[in-house]
Design an enzyme around this catalytic site. Structure first.
Site, PDB file in Angstrom:
ATOM      1  N   GLY A  12      43.687  51.070  36.421  1.00 36.18           N
ATOM      2  CA  GLY A  12      44.928  49.858  36.395  1.00 36.18           C
ATOM      3  C   GLY A  12      45.441  49.723  35.224  1.00 36.18           C
ATOM      4  N   ASP A  36      46.519  55.187  36.380  1.00 37.33           N
ATOM      5  CA  ASP A  36      47.429  54.292  37.084  1.00 37.33           C
ATOM      6  C   ASP A  36      47.827  55.375  38.157  1.00 37.33           C
ATOM      7  OD1 ASP A  36      48.901  52.144  38.084  1.00 37.33           O
ATOM      8  OD2 ASP A  36      48.784  51.334  36.530  1.00 37.33           O
ATOM      9  N   ARG A  93      47.729  34.418  50.749  1.00 42.63           N
ATOM     10  CA  ARG A  93      46.457  34.754  50.266  1.00 42.63           C
ATOM     11  C   ARG A  93      46.206  36.051  51.098  1.00 42.63           C
ATOM     12  NH1 ARG A  93      41.334  31.423  51.313  1.00 42.63           N
ATOM     13  NH2 ARG A  93      41.758  32.426  52.901  1.00 42.63           N
ATOM     14  N   LEU A 123      37.547  43.497  38.488  1.00 34.83           N
ATOM     15  CA  LEU A 123      38.323  42.501  38.069  1.00 34.83           C
ATOM     16  C   LEU A 123      39.301  41.919  39.052  1.00 34.83           C
ATOM     17  CD1 LEU A 123      38.712  40.580  35.255  1.00 34.83           C
ATOM     18  CD2 LEU A 123      40.771  42.054  35.566  1.00 34.83           C
ATOM     19  N   THR A 124      39.784  42.908  39.869  1.00 36.38           N
ATOM     20  CA  THR A 124      40.861  42.632  40.851  1.00 36.38           C
ATOM     21  C   THR A 124      40.713  41.354  41.546  1.00 36.38           C
ATOM     22  OG1 THR A 124      41.380  44.952  40.879  1.00 36.38           O
ATOM     23  CG2 THR A 124      42.322  43.502  42.705  1.00 36.38           C
ATOM     24  N   HIS A 180      35.146  32.478  41.794  1.00 35.92           N
ATOM     25  CA  HIS A 180      36.358  32.466  40.706  1.00 35.92           C
ATOM     26  C   HIS A 180      37.327  31.547  41.297  1.00 35.92           C
ATOM     27  CE1 HIS A 180      38.288  33.472  37.120  1.00 35.92           C
ATOM     28  NE2 HIS A 180      39.265  34.049  37.855  1.00 35.92           N
TER      29      HIS A 180
END
Length: 312
Positions: A12, A36, A93, A123-124, A180
């Site tokens: 990414g 990517d 969502r 992290l996504t 998170h």
């Protein structure tokens, strides 16, 4: 044959991924491969070349490659996943979860194929559920699949505390538990400034306000930017985890880890205090929680489980 440098691949090449690649190279932690999709191969190569051309000025030695070919990632020590779509206006969502899960699964298959011994850092968003999806798809042990959110959330908390007290951020420590998002649980009792408990330095109402601002930290930046989301602090947080692993530092960092009964929960990825070192997740640290903190954590767990229900 001389010792080769470590290798980190970042999947990414958006703002967060590219910044993570640059910081990793700048700190001379490893050679970096920025990946990517084929449609974005030229911009990805352009970013990598731009970073490389900064190396004589910044004075760092690291090879930086931009590509859309996963063969270039072969033999990575760490693979960082920042790929995925951001939630757009009008998108549910559930749509976000489904789309990013598909991306996680396809990316993970490539990672496993070319770097079967690597450690994966995710992290996504929604990061707790996405880390779980990567764990399931990879077949890796839980030690080698972790997620980043707590380092960032804690960094935000520390920033706001340092501003409040007019102190160096270096002297402020803190811990954030749970998912998170709005249900994260900043552990004020375990937070200090120069070894002094924060509760003795900051009035409760101000501390509560800081906790609330930390919970909404990502949203605050999204609102200010008007388009896009935070990337400097998320990238710095990822780089801190990468450094802890490559240098086997055994850092105490809040990490999204797979729970098997810790904190009374299992079969779920959740942000908890951990020791991060050369094997990835070295240990989950279990803290004594008050009844209130346990209730807050349970609420956080329910939020994560609700997102996980959408996973295939």
């Amino acid at each position: 044959m001389g010792k080769t440098r470590s290798k980190v691949s970042v999947i990414g090449a958006g703002f967060t991924g590219a910044t993570t690649a640059f910081l990793t190279a700048q700190k001379e932690l490893a050679d970096v491969v920025l990946v990517d999709i084929p449609q974005l191969e030229n911009p990805t190569k352009g970013k990598a070349l731009d970073m490389l051309e900064a190396s004589p000025v910044q004075g760092f030695d690291a090879k930086i490659t931009g590509t859309s070919n996963y063969e270039d990632t072969a033999g990575s020590d760490i693979v960082v996943i920042t790929a995925g779509i951001a939630r757009k206006p009008g998108m549910s969502r559930d749509d976000l979860v489904s789309t990013n899960e598909k991306i996680m699964r396809s990316v993970t298959r490539e990672i496993v194929k070319y770097s079967p011994d690597c450690i994966i850092v995710v992290l996504t968003n929604p990061v707790d559920a996405m880390t779980y999806a990567v764990y399931k798809e990879s077949g890796f042990p839980k030690e080698r699949v972790i997620g980043q959110s707590g380092v960032l959330d804690t960094a935000r908390f520390r920033t706001f505390v340092a501003e409040e007290l007019n102190l160096s951020v270096k002297d402020v420590t803190g811990f954030v538990l749970g998912g998170h998002g709005d249900d994260m649980v900043p552990l004020v009792r375990y937070s200090y400034a120069g070894g002094i408990p924060l509760e003795t330095l900051i009035p409760k109402d101000r501390l509560d306000a800081i906790v609330e601002r930390t919970r909404k930290g990502g949203g605050e930046i999204v609102n200010l930017l008007g388009n896009g989301s935070a990337y400097y602090a998320p990238a710095a947080s990822l780089t801190e985890m990468v450094e802890a692993i490559l240098k086997d530092q055994r850092r105490v960092l809040p990490t999204i880890a797979y729970l098997e009964g810790e904190y009374g929960h299992e079969g779920i990825y959740l942000g908890v205090p951990t020791i991060i070192g050369g094997n990835g997740l070295e240990q989950i640290i279990e803290l004594e929680l008050t009844d209130y903190e346990k209730a807050q954590l349970s609420k956080s767990v329910e939020s994560v489980k609700n997102v996980m229900k959408v996973l295939s």
